[in-house]
Design a protein around this motif. Structure first.
Motif, PDB file in Angstrom:
ATOM      1  N   GLN A  29       4.697   0.355  -5.017  1.00  0.00           N
ATOM      2  CA  GLN A  29       3.413   0.081  -4.402  1.00  0.00           C
ATOM      3  C   GLN A  29       3.615  -0.037  -2.895  1.00  0.00           C
ATOM      4  O   GLN A  29       4.717  -0.303  -2.428  1.00  0.00           O
ATOM      5  N   ASP A  30       2.559   0.206  -2.158  1.00  0.00           N
ATOM      6  CA  ASP A  30       2.630   0.024  -0.703  1.00  0.00           C
ATOM      7  C   ASP A  30       1.624  -1.038  -0.260  1.00  0.00           C
ATOM      8  O   ASP A  30       1.041  -0.963   0.808  1.00  0.00           O
ATOM      9  N   THR A  31       1.451  -2.054  -1.129  1.00  0.00           N
ATOM     10  CA  THR A  31       0.554  -3.165  -0.797  1.00  0.00           C
ATOM     11  C   THR A  31       1.297  -4.491  -0.643  1.00  0.00           C
ATOM     12  O   THR A  31       0.709  -5.483  -0.239  1.00  0.00           O
ATOM     13  N   MET A  32       2.594  -4.494  -0.961  1.00  0.00           N
ATOM     14  CA  MET A  32       3.410  -5.691  -0.800  1.00  0.00           C
ATOM     15  C   MET A  32       4.853  -5.283  -0.556  1.00  0.00           C
ATOM     16  O   MET A  32       5.337  -4.324  -1.161  1.00  0.00           O
ATOM     17  N   GLN A  33       5.543  -5.988   0.353  1.00  0.00           N
ATOM     18  CA  GLN A  33       6.941  -5.700   0.604  1.00  0.00           C
ATOM     19  C   GLN A  33       7.639  -6.941   1.125  1.00  0.00           C
ATOM     20  O   GLN A  33       7.061  -7.714   1.903  1.00  0.00           O
ATOM     21  N   THR A  34       8.883  -7.132   0.680  1.00  0.00           N
ATOM     22  CA  THR A  34       9.717  -8.212   1.203  1.00  0.00           C
ATOM     23  C   THR A  34      10.619  -7.634   2.285  1.00  0.00           C
ATOM     24  O   THR A  34      11.340  -6.650   2.045  1.00  0.00           O
ATOM     25  N   PHE A  37       5.418  -9.697   2.758  1.00  0.00           N
ATOM     26  CA  PHE A  37       4.260  -9.195   3.497  1.00  0.00           C
ATOM     27  C   PHE A  37       3.264  -8.644   2.487  1.00  0.00           C
ATOM     28  O   PHE A  37       3.622  -7.850   1.609  1.00  0.00           O
ATOM     29  N   LEU A  38       2.007  -9.078   2.613  1.00  0.00           N
ATOM     30  CA  LEU A  38       0.940  -8.624   1.738  1.00  0.00           C
ATOM     31  C   LEU A  38      -0.056  -7.778   2.523  1.00  0.00           C
ATOM     32  O   LEU A  38      -0.306  -8.044   3.709  1.00  0.00           O
ATOM     33  N   LEU A  39      -0.588  -6.772   1.861  1.00  0.00           N
ATOM     34  CA  LEU A  39      -1.576  -5.918   2.512  1.00  0.00           C
ATOM     35  C   LEU A  39      -2.761  -6.740   3.003  1.00  0.00           C
ATOM     36  O   LEU A  39      -3.235  -6.544   4.134  1.00  0.00           O
ATOM     37  N   SER A  40      -3.231  -7.668   2.196  1.00  0.00           N
ATOM     38  CA  SER A  40      -4.398  -8.472   2.588  1.00  0.00           C
ATOM     39  C   SER A  40      -4.117  -9.289   3.846  1.00  0.00           C
ATOM     40  O   SER A  40      -4.989  -9.428   4.718  1.00  0.00           O
ATOM     41  N   TYR A  86      -4.772  -5.112  11.149  1.00  0.00           N
ATOM     42  CA  TYR A  86      -4.313  -3.776  10.794  1.00  0.00           C
ATOM     43  C   TYR A  86      -5.337  -3.121   9.855  1.00  0.00           C
ATOM     44  O   TYR A  86      -5.549  -3.595   8.735  1.00  0.00           O
ATOM     45  N   PRO A  87      -5.972  -2.028  10.262  1.00  0.00           N
ATOM     46  CA  PRO A  87      -6.933  -1.338   9.392  1.00  0.00           C
ATOM     47  C   PRO A  87      -6.194  -0.396   8.442  1.00  0.00           C
ATOM     48  O   PRO A  87      -6.213   0.826   8.618  1.00  0.00           O
ATOM     49  N   MET A  88      -5.556  -0.955   7.433  1.00  0.00           N
ATOM     50  CA  MET A  88      -4.683  -0.131   6.605  1.00  0.00           C
ATOM     51  C   MET A  88      -5.044  -0.230   5.127  1.00  0.00           C
ATOM     52  O   MET A  88      -5.637  -1.203   4.668  1.00  0.00           O
ATOM     53  N   PHE A 103       1.174   0.206   3.214  1.00  0.00           N
ATOM     54  CA  PHE A 103       2.146   0.109   4.298  1.00  0.00           C
ATOM     55  C   PHE A 103       3.562   0.073   3.723  1.00  0.00           C
ATOM     56  O   PHE A 103       3.798  -0.125   2.523  1.00  0.00           O
ATOM     57  N   ALA A 104       4.534   0.254   4.623  1.00  0.00           N
ATOM     58  CA  ALA A 104       5.954   0.070   4.336  1.00  0.00           C
ATOM     59  C   ALA A 104       6.608  -0.395   5.634  1.00  0.00           C
ATOM     60  O   ALA A 104       6.180  -0.010   6.732  1.00  0.00           O
ATOM     61  N   ILE A 105       7.639  -1.231   5.525  1.00  0.00           N
ATOM     62  CA  ILE A 105       8.285  -1.816   6.696  1.00  0.00           C
ATOM     63  C   ILE A 105       9.756  -1.425   6.700  1.00  0.00           C
ATOM     64  O   ILE A 105      10.431  -1.454   5.662  1.00  0.00           O
TER      65      ILE A 105
END
Length: 347
Positions: A233-238, A244-247, A254-256, A259-261
Motif C-alpha cells: 500500500q502507499d497509504t502508510m509507511q514506517t 507516516f499515515l496518508l491522512s 500534502y495534496p496526495m 506516497f512512499a518515503i
C-alpha cells in the motif's frame, strides 16, 4: 669505533642496493606474433633479475624454466603470466591470441558454464591473415531470444545478451581472399534467479517482471505474488522508526492520494507524480499523467510507478533541490495497474 670511511662504504652499498631494486622489472615477449593452434610459441624472458620463474600459459599449463615454449591445442584468447622469485610484486601478464589456420571465433562464454540470461557476451573472429587479405564477417544467431548490442553484425567482434534460457547457436560467415568459411558454436544459456517487480491489475491479476541490473525481462503472470501484493500500500509507511499515515500527511498540506518515503524524500501521487523533501520543500513534478500506484526500492535505488501507459522507473532523487538528470524508462505497457511492490526473494 666506526671510521668515517666505513660510514661512507655503508652508504655507498645502500645506494647500490636501492639502485638495483629500482631496476627490477618483469616483462616478456613471444614469437611468432600471430601463433596458430598446434604451432610452438617461444617466450622470451626480459626480466632484469630473478632466479626462479613461474609461467602460466592460460590453458592450465605451467613452466618454470627461464625461456619456455608452449603449444596451444585450441584457438582462442589466453592470459599468460610470468612471476619472478614467487613474488606477487614481480609479475607480468599479457593476453595472447591463438589463431587457427581455418578461421574460427572465440567468445567470453566458458563452455563448461555456459552463458546466463541478460549477461553481455562478446564473440571475436580468429582469422590467421599474414598477407593482409581483405576479410568480411557476418554474424547470425539461432535458438533462444537475444538482443544484439553491436551497431552491426558485420564487424570482427559481435556483442549481445540472451533474454531466454535454452540453447543458442552462433554462426560466423567469413570471406577472405575469395574463400568462404562458416564457423559455428553452440552454447547453453542458463536462467538466473533475480528480484522482481510485482504488479496487480484492477481485476486482481498478478504479474511479475524480474530485474537484471539495468535490464528487465518481459511481464509474466504470477498468481503466487498476489498475497504479497495485498500487503502493498502507499497509504502508510514506517521510516526511521516513525509511522507516516496518508491522512496525517494530507492534514499537513500534502495534496496526495498515495506516497512512499526514501532518504528523507517523499514521493507522492495526486494529479501526477511528485517528489519533495520530507519537510515539504522543493516540490518537483516527475510525471503529469494520473498515477495509480507507486513504490520505492532502496536496494536498487529506484522509484516505480504506474500510469495509464504502463509502469515506469526512475533512479531515486539525490539532490537537495530534487532535480533529476535522467529520463524515466518504461518497464512495460501493462494497463490498469493498481498496486506495485518489490519481491526481494530471488527466484
Amino acid at each position: 669505533m666506526k671510521t668515517k670511511t666505513s660510514y661512507i662504504t655503508l652508504i655507498a652499498l645502500a645506494i647500490v642496493a636501492l639502485t638495483a631494486c629500482n631496476k627490477n622489472s618483469v616483462d616478456f615477449t613471444y614469437s611468432p606474433t600471430e601463433p596458430r593452434a598446434g604451432e610452438k610459441v617461444s617466450f622470451s624472458n626480459l626480466s632484469t633479475s630473478g632466479e626462479e620463474w613461474l609461467w602460466s600459459f592460460g590453458d592450465g599449463s605451467t613452466a618454470t624454466n627461464k625461456f619456455p615454449s608452449h603449444v596451444y591445442k585450441q584457438p582462442g584468447k589466453y592470459v599468460v603470466s610470468l612471476k619472478v622469485d614467487n613474488k606477487p610484486s614481480l609479475m607480468k601478464t599479457r593476453e595472447i591470441t591463438i589463431y587457427d589456420t581455418i578461421p574460427n571465433f572465440s567468445s567470453t562464454i566458458v563452455d563448461s558454464i555456459g552463458s546466463h540470461i541478460y549477461t553481455n557476451e562478446t564473440f571475436e573472429a580468429l582469422v590467421y591473415n599474414p598477407y593482409s587479405f581483405a576479410v568480411s564477417y557476418e554474424w547470425s544467431v539461432e535458438g533462444v531470444d537475444y538482443v544484439g548490442l553491436s551497431a552491426t553484425n558485420t564487424g570482427k567482434t559481435y556483442q549481445l545478451y540472451f533474454s531466454k534460457q535454452g540453447t543458442a547457436t552462433v554462426r560466423l560467415r567469413i570471406v577472405m581472399n575469395g574463400d568462404t568459411t562458416l564457423a559455428e558454436h553452440t552454447y547453453v544459456v542458463n536462467d538466473v534467479p533475480a528480484r522482481a517487480l510485482l504488479m496487480q491489475t484492477a481485476d486482481s491479476t498478478c504479474y511479475r517482471q524480474r530485474l537484471f541490473d539495468d535490464r528487465q525481462e518481459g511481464v509474466q503472470a504470477y498468481p503466487a505474488g498476489l498475497a504479497l501484493l495485498r500487503l502493498a500500500q502507499d497509504t502508510m509507511q514506517t521510516y526511521n522508526g516513525k509511522v507516516f499515515l496518508l491522512s496525517e500527511l494530507q492534514a499537513q498540506g500534502y495534496p496526495m492520494k498515495g506516497f512512499a518515503i526514501a532518504y528523507r524524500k517523499v514521493y507522492y501521487r495526486n494529479d501526477g507524480l511528485y517528489v519533495a523533501n520530507l519537510d515539504g520543500s522543493h516540490t518537483v513534478q516527475i510525471d503529469t499523467a494520473e498515477i495509480a500506484a507507486l513504490c520505492v526500492d532502496t536496494e536498487d535505488n529506484r522509484l516505480y510507478w504506474a500510469n495509464t501507459n504502463g509502469v515506469w522507473a526512475l533512479p531515486l532523487i539525490g539532490t537537495d533541490n530534487n532535480q533529476f538528470t535522467t529520463q524515466p524508462i518504461q518497464m512495460n505497457n501493462l494497463q490498469h495497474v493498481v498496486r506495485l511492490t518489490m519481491d526481494n526473494e530471488k527466484h
